[in-house]
Scaffold this motif. Structure first.
Motif, short mmCIF file in Angstrom:
data_model
loop_
_atom_site.label_atom_id
_atom_site.label_comp_id
_atom_site.label_asym_id
_atom_site.label_seq_id
_atom_site.Cartn_x
_atom_site.Cartn_y
_atom_site.Cartn_z
N THR A 158 5.84 -21.06 25.34
CA THR A 158 7.05 -20.13 24.58
C THR A 158 6.19 -18.89 24.02
O THR A 158 6.66 -17.92 23.76
CB THR A 158 7.73 -20.59 23.47
OG1 THR A 158 6.98 -21.16 22.56
CG2 THR A 158 8.71 -21.80 24.36
N SER A 159 5.04 -18.86 23.57
CA SER A 159 4.20 -18.18 23.02
C SER A 159 2.63 -18.30 22.87
O SER A 159 2.29 -19.40 22.86
CB SER A 159 4.69 -17.57 21.52
OG SER A 159 4.34 -18.63 20.38
N GLU A 160 2.13 -17.18 22.82
CA GLU A 160 0.57 -17.14 22.91
C GLU A 160 0.13 -15.97 21.92
O GLU A 160 0.43 -15.05 22.25
CB GLU A 160 -0.24 -17.20 24.35
CG GLU A 160 -1.72 -17.03 24.10
CD GLU A 160 -2.19 -17.04 25.50
OE1 GLU A 160 -2.61 -17.90 26.05
OE2 GLU A 160 -2.14 -15.89 25.94
N SER A 161 -0.60 -16.13 21.09
CA SER A 161 -1.09 -15.35 20.12
C SER A 161 -2.53 -15.53 19.89
O SER A 161 -3.17 -16.43 19.99
CB SER A 161 -0.47 -15.49 18.63
OG SER A 161 0.89 -15.79 18.54
N SER A 162 -3.36 -14.45 19.37
CA SER A 162 -4.68 -14.37 19.25
C SER A 162 -4.71 -14.20 17.63
O SER A 162 -3.96 -13.39 16.96
CB SER A 162 -5.31 -13.41 19.82
OG SER A 162 -5.12 -13.50 21.27
N GLU A 192 -3.51 -12.75 12.45
CA GLU A 192 -3.16 -12.49 13.90
C GLU A 192 -3.84 -11.15 14.47
O GLU A 192 -3.72 -10.05 13.48
CB GLU A 192 -1.68 -12.34 14.09
CG GLU A 192 -1.28 -12.36 15.48
CD GLU A 192 0.61 -12.56 15.76
OE1 GLU A 192 0.67 -12.73 16.96
OE2 GLU A 192 1.32 -12.44 14.88
N SER A 193 -4.15 -10.91 15.32
CA SER A 193 -4.90 -9.86 15.93
C SER A 193 -5.13 -9.88 17.41
O SER A 193 -4.74 -10.93 17.95
CB SER A 193 -6.36 -9.48 15.45
OG SER A 193 -7.24 -11.10 16.24
N GLY A 194 -5.22 -8.56 17.97
CA GLY A 194 -5.26 -8.72 19.53
C GLY A 194 -3.84 -8.83 20.08
O GLY A 194 -2.97 -8.11 19.83
N GLU A 195 -3.79 -9.17 21.26
CA GLU A 195 -2.89 -9.29 22.08
C GLU A 195 -2.04 -10.62 21.96
O GLU A 195 -2.72 -11.66 21.63
CB GLU A 195 -2.96 -9.24 23.63
CG GLU A 195 -3.66 -7.92 23.75
CD GLU A 195 -3.97 -7.26 25.30
OE1 GLU A 195 -3.76 -8.25 26.21
OE2 GLU A 195 -4.46 -6.41 25.47
N GLY A 196 -0.83 -10.55 22.34
CA GLY A 196 0.05 -11.94 22.15
C GLY A 196 0.92 -11.80 23.38
O GLY A 196 1.23 -10.72 23.83
N ARG A 197 1.71 -12.75 23.60
CA ARG A 197 2.69 -12.97 24.61
C ARG A 197 3.89 -13.85 24.29
O ARG A 197 3.55 -14.84 23.76
CB ARG A 197 2.19 -13.41 25.85
CG ARG A 197 0.92 -12.37 26.50
CD ARG A 197 0.50 -12.72 27.70
NE ARG A 197 -0.15 -14.15 27.69
CZ ARG A 197 -0.48 -14.83 28.95
NH1 ARG A 197 -0.13 -14.52 30.13
NH2 ARG A 197 -0.98 -15.93 28.80
N ALA A 198 5.09 -13.47 24.92
CA ALA A 198 6.24 -14.50 24.67
C ALA A 198 6.74 -14.67 25.95
O ALA A 198 6.54 -13.97 26.81
CB ALA A 198 7.18 -13.89 23.77
N ASP A 242 12.08 -19.90 28.09
CA ASP A 242 12.22 -21.22 28.12
C ASP A 242 11.71 -21.85 29.40
O ASP A 242 11.11 -22.99 29.25
CB ASP A 242 13.64 -21.72 27.79
CG ASP A 242 14.03 -21.66 26.33
OD1 ASP A 242 13.39 -21.21 25.45
OD2 ASP A 242 15.12 -21.53 26.35
N ASN A 243 11.73 -21.15 30.20
CA ASN A 243 11.30 -21.75 31.80
C ASN A 243 9.65 -21.27 31.89
O ASN A 243 9.32 -21.65 32.95
CB ASN A 243 12.10 -21.37 32.90
CG ASN A 243 12.01 -19.77 33.08
OD1 ASN A 243 11.22 -19.18 32.30
ND2 ASN A 243 12.94 -19.31 34.14
N GLY A 244 9.19 -20.81 30.87
CA GLY A 244 7.70 -20.29 31.03
C GLY A 244 7.49 -19.00 31.61
O GLY A 244 6.29 -18.55 31.57
N ALA A 245 8.40 -18.37 32.25
CA ALA A 245 8.32 -17.13 32.73
C ALA A 245 8.09 -15.82 31.70
O ALA A 245 8.66 -16.11 30.68
CB ALA A 245 9.67 -16.67 33.56
N PRO A 246 7.02 -14.85 31.87
CA PRO A 246 6.94 -13.83 31.00
C PRO A 246 7.99 -13.31 30.37
O PRO A 246 8.69 -12.79 31.11
CB PRO A 246 5.83 -13.19 31.63
CG PRO A 246 5.12 -13.86 32.93
CD PRO A 246 6.32 -14.82 33.13
N GLN A 247 8.10 -13.01 29.11
CA GLN A 247 9.15 -12.24 28.32
C GLN A 247 8.68 -10.90 28.04
O GLN A 247 9.11 -9.78 28.58
CB GLN A 247 9.83 -12.98 27.21
CG GLN A 247 11.02 -12.23 26.88
CD GLN A 247 11.67 -13.49 25.80
OE1 GLN A 247 11.25 -14.08 25.11
NE2 GLN A 247 12.98 -13.19 25.55
#
Length: 132
Positions: free
Chosen positions: A98-102, A108-114, A117-122
């Protein structure tokens, strides 16, 4: 309720910690001087693993994982000397990310992603850190 087993010479302790007399809460190595050392396993009351943490001098160090009480991976965290340092990934009950943070030195720094619920990039985002 807790119980500890000591190695001869008092150099290292293996600790077992229980919710009750028969339900194991956690197990790992205790050093009498530095505290938790190495890999520690913690458990939900239903017996499933809740966390696998790596410790150095009583602080999380390295890749640590948390699990839902159904055994599905909930979170992965990279630590360095007790601080987030690297990726932190969070998963939902069905196992999709559901999320990935650096993180760097606990911030928290750099890039993150959300993710949906099905794992597709938001969406993706960027955190800029400035030193003064």
């Amino acid at each position: 309720v807790s119980q500890s087993r000591y190695k001869r010479g008092g150099q290292e302790t293996t600790g077992d910690f229980y919710f009750s007399a028969s339900v194991l809460q956690g197990i790992g190595n205790l050093d009498p001087k530095t505290g938790k050392e190495g890999e520690w396993y913690f458990y939900h009351e239903n017996g499933e693993v809740s966390n696998i943490y790596s410790y150095k001098a009583n602080k999380p160090d390295g890749l640590c994982k948390s699990f839902y009480d159904n055994g599905v991976l909930q979170k992965e965290e990279d630590y360095d000397n007790g601080l987030y340092n690297g990726k932190v990934r969070v998963y939902n009950l069905t196992g999709f990310i559901t999320s990935e943070s650096s993180y760097e030195n606990g911030k928290e720094s750099g890039e993150g992603r959300a993710f949906h619920d099905n794992g597709a990039p938001q969406y993706e985002y960027s955190i800029n850190t400035f030193a003064i």
